[in-house]
Design a protein around this motif. Sequence first.
Motif: not given
Length: 258
Positions: A88-99
């Motif tokens: 449903q959702s996911e925390h992203t700890p780093f500023d990854y790009t979409v790719l």
Amino acid sequence: MSNVLLSFRHVWFGYRRDRPPVLKDVTFDLKAGRILAIVGPNGAGKTTLLSLALGWQRAWRGEIELAGRPLEKYSRAERGRWLALTPQSEHTPFDYTVLEYVLMGRAPHLPPLGMPTAADYAIALRAVEQVGLAALAERPVPQLSGGEQQRMLLARAIAQQPKLLLLDEPTAHLDLHNKAQLIRIMRDLRSQGCTLLMTNHEPEVVLAVANDVLLMEAGQPPQFGPLESVFTEAALSRIHRLPIRLVQVDGRLQVLWT
């Protein structure tokens, strides 16, 4: 040769032995190339069933088979090549790009400590394009809208190239535009031969994409079958405790409730 991809046989499960089970006597066969919707109110065990299908939890009793082989016989790496999850959702700890984020879906196909190849990048980029995010491929994930993030999570699962894609409430919290896009993508995936297992509490989404339904009620054995035989006014009214009608509008079934 059977085309059953995922099979549950009289599966029982709970989180504590001293409390009633969350799942009771779950039995169904998901055939390849179909979409199965798990439908039921909150607390009925829909997400728990996904955890069992992914091998994250072990059933108290009963059998779960993937392509005719007991699920517990698959290694973690093998499961990663067979199964993918869109949460449903996911925390992203780093500023990854979409790719970069979508490229993580290639991990099950890489050797230990292996780096993605040009072919892996190409597969990830195709997945980004498939969900309509090509123009945002280099955008940092925190800058995405909620609908864009949901499509990115789906792209990562597509890049994993699973034989069975599991989706946990994929249209939850989406506006109508993004919901319509997700429905289109799920239909496209099915037409390409992908098998989907999704939880969903939105009847209109189930009617739009599902071939089969597993109807769940808290504390009761679920009912499984084709959409038209299981997803009925009587069953929906019972599990939602509301008078519900299914009506034809422009040749499509719609849900009305009061």
